[in-house]
Write an enzyme that holds these catalytic residues in place. Structure first.
Site, PDB file in Angstrom:
ATOM      1  CG  ASP A  91      41.624  43.341  53.766  1.00 58.06           C
ATOM      2  OD1 ASP A  91      41.728  42.906  52.592  1.00 58.06           O
ATOM      3  OD2 ASP A  91      42.577  43.336  54.561  1.00 58.06           O
ATOM      4  CG  ASP A 127      51.109  38.110  46.163  1.00 57.65           C
ATOM      5  OD1 ASP A 127      50.999  37.205  45.321  1.00 57.65           O
ATOM      6  OD2 ASP A 127      50.139  38.692  46.671  1.00 57.65           O
ATOM      7  CD  GLU A 146      46.715  41.785  54.574  1.00 55.32           C
ATOM      8  OE1 GLU A 146      45.637  42.129  54.042  1.00 55.32           O
ATOM      9  OE2 GLU A 146      46.920  40.635  55.004  1.00 55.32           O
ATOM     10  CG  HIS A 171      44.383  42.072  50.553  1.00 54.84           C
ATOM     11  ND1 HIS A 171      44.024  41.309  51.642  1.00 54.84           N
ATOM     12  CD2 HIS A 171      44.444  41.201  49.509  1.00 54.84           C
ATOM     13  CE1 HIS A 171      43.881  40.052  51.268  1.00 54.84           C
ATOM     14  NE2 HIS A 171      44.132  39.957  49.974  1.00 54.84           N
TER      15      HIS A 171
HETATM   16  P1  PGA Z   1      41.036  35.050  46.136  1.00 53.30           P
HETATM   17  O1  PGA Z   1      42.073  36.070  46.808  1.00 53.30           O
HETATM   18  O2  PGA Z   1      41.141  35.219  44.667  1.00 53.30           O
HETATM   19  O3  PGA Z   1      41.496  33.691  46.596  1.00 53.30           O
HETATM   20  O4  PGA Z   1      39.695  35.419  46.668  1.00 53.30           O
HETATM   21  C1  PGA Z   1      42.105  37.397  46.374  1.00 53.30           C
HETATM   22  C2  PGA Z   1      43.091  38.173  47.235  1.00 53.30           C
HETATM   23  O5  PGA Z   1      43.193  37.919  48.440  1.00 53.30           O
HETATM   24  O6  PGA Z   1      43.759  39.058  46.677  1.00 53.30           O
END
Ligand code: PGA
Length: 271
Positions: free
Chosen positions: A136, A67, A143, A138
């Site tokens: 959450d 992404d 999301e 995702h």
């Molecule tokens: P993080 O993010 O590795 O910074 O915790 C993970 C995500 O949001 O997919």
């Protein structure tokens, strides 16, 4: 799903890097799906070490990132182009032409997204997709409530993700509301999904993903339907799993043929 609980995040990152290194040695033209965020930094650090000290050769590897934000320049300190350069690409020998990251400045988002999907297909599909997990549930920037069949497309971030990611932007800056992300369906086509998660803050999401119902409310839970997902966690991230003892028992008693490589790559993928 194989759940591997390592004693600490450092060991978990090394384990994940070994799985990728093993693939790259066995299939030098491997196609890697890569992720950004805090979680994979240690994994990339270990891959860099393996490149420098063990000669792990990425010269035929192709990569696709999950992404990117829409509307910030690739040089912006919070852009995922910049993150990948600083945390991996500047330190290993992946040819620039083999690197793919969604273009958050494309003038035609739908056309770009279709092309990204076509490029993944043309490369022969993704061998291992590295994944983090949001609080959450995702994956990528898919999301909660994302279609579990979704493809690469534009998404609008939730307020929770915007505030979680504010730490990568300066105080006065607004986190972009839009992103381009591989879809859940795109991720599901990867031959192996390699998820890593660390810390107590991820425990609820990890439990929902591995042991909860398959639901768009936790997009990562769809990985229960994937034939080869490896989840590597540290003890705090594993703390809300209910079958910990079983996962540890499985890992400690792997048959010899499974110990040789961290996972079986079907012979069809080694060409
Ligand atoms: P993080 O993010 O590795 O910074 O915790 C993970 C995500 O949001 O997919």
């Amino acid at each position: 799903m194989e759940v591997i609980i390592q004693p600490a995040s450092e060991a978990a990152s090394v384990k994940a890097a070994q799985i990728i290194g093993d693939l790259v040695r066995r299939k030098p033209q491997a196609v890697l799906g890569l992720a950004t965020g805090s979680t994979p930094v240690g994994l990339y650090r270990e891959l860099i070490r393996m490149h420098r000290e063990e000669g792990l050769d990425f010269s035929r590897v192709t990569t696709f990132n999950l992404d990117e934000y829409v509307g910030i320049s690739p040089e912006h300190p919070a852009s995922y182009h910049r993150f990948m350069k600083e945390n991996l690409f500047d330190h290993v020998n992946i040819p620039a032409a083999n690197i793919h990251i969604p273009d958050g400045n494309t003038p035609d988002v739908p056309e770009f997204c279709d092309r990204y999907e076509a490029q993944i297909r043309a490369a022969g599909g993704i061998d291992i997709q590295v994944l983090g997990i949001g609080h959450d549930g995702h994956i990528g920037f898919n999301e909660a409530t994302s279609s579990l069949a979704s493809r690469t497309r534009i998404k609008t971030l939730t307020k929770a993700t915007l505030s979680a990611n504010q730490r990568f932007f300066s105080e006065s800056e607004i986190v972009p509301h839009h992103v381009i992300t591989m879809g859940v369906g795109t991720i599901m086509e990867s031959r192996t999904c390699l998820m890593i998660a660390f810390g107590k803050g991820k425990a609820l999401a990890v439990a929902a993903m591995a042991e909860g119902p398959v639901t768009a409310m936790c997009p990562a839970s769809v990985l229960q339907l994937h034939r080869q997902t490896i989840l590597i966690v540290d003890p705090p991230a594993a703390s809300l799993l209910t079958r910990t003892e079983y996962y540890q028992h499985v890992y400690a008693n792997k048959p010899d043929f499974q110990k040789v490589s961290a996972f079986p790559i079907s012979s069809a993928t080694i060409s």
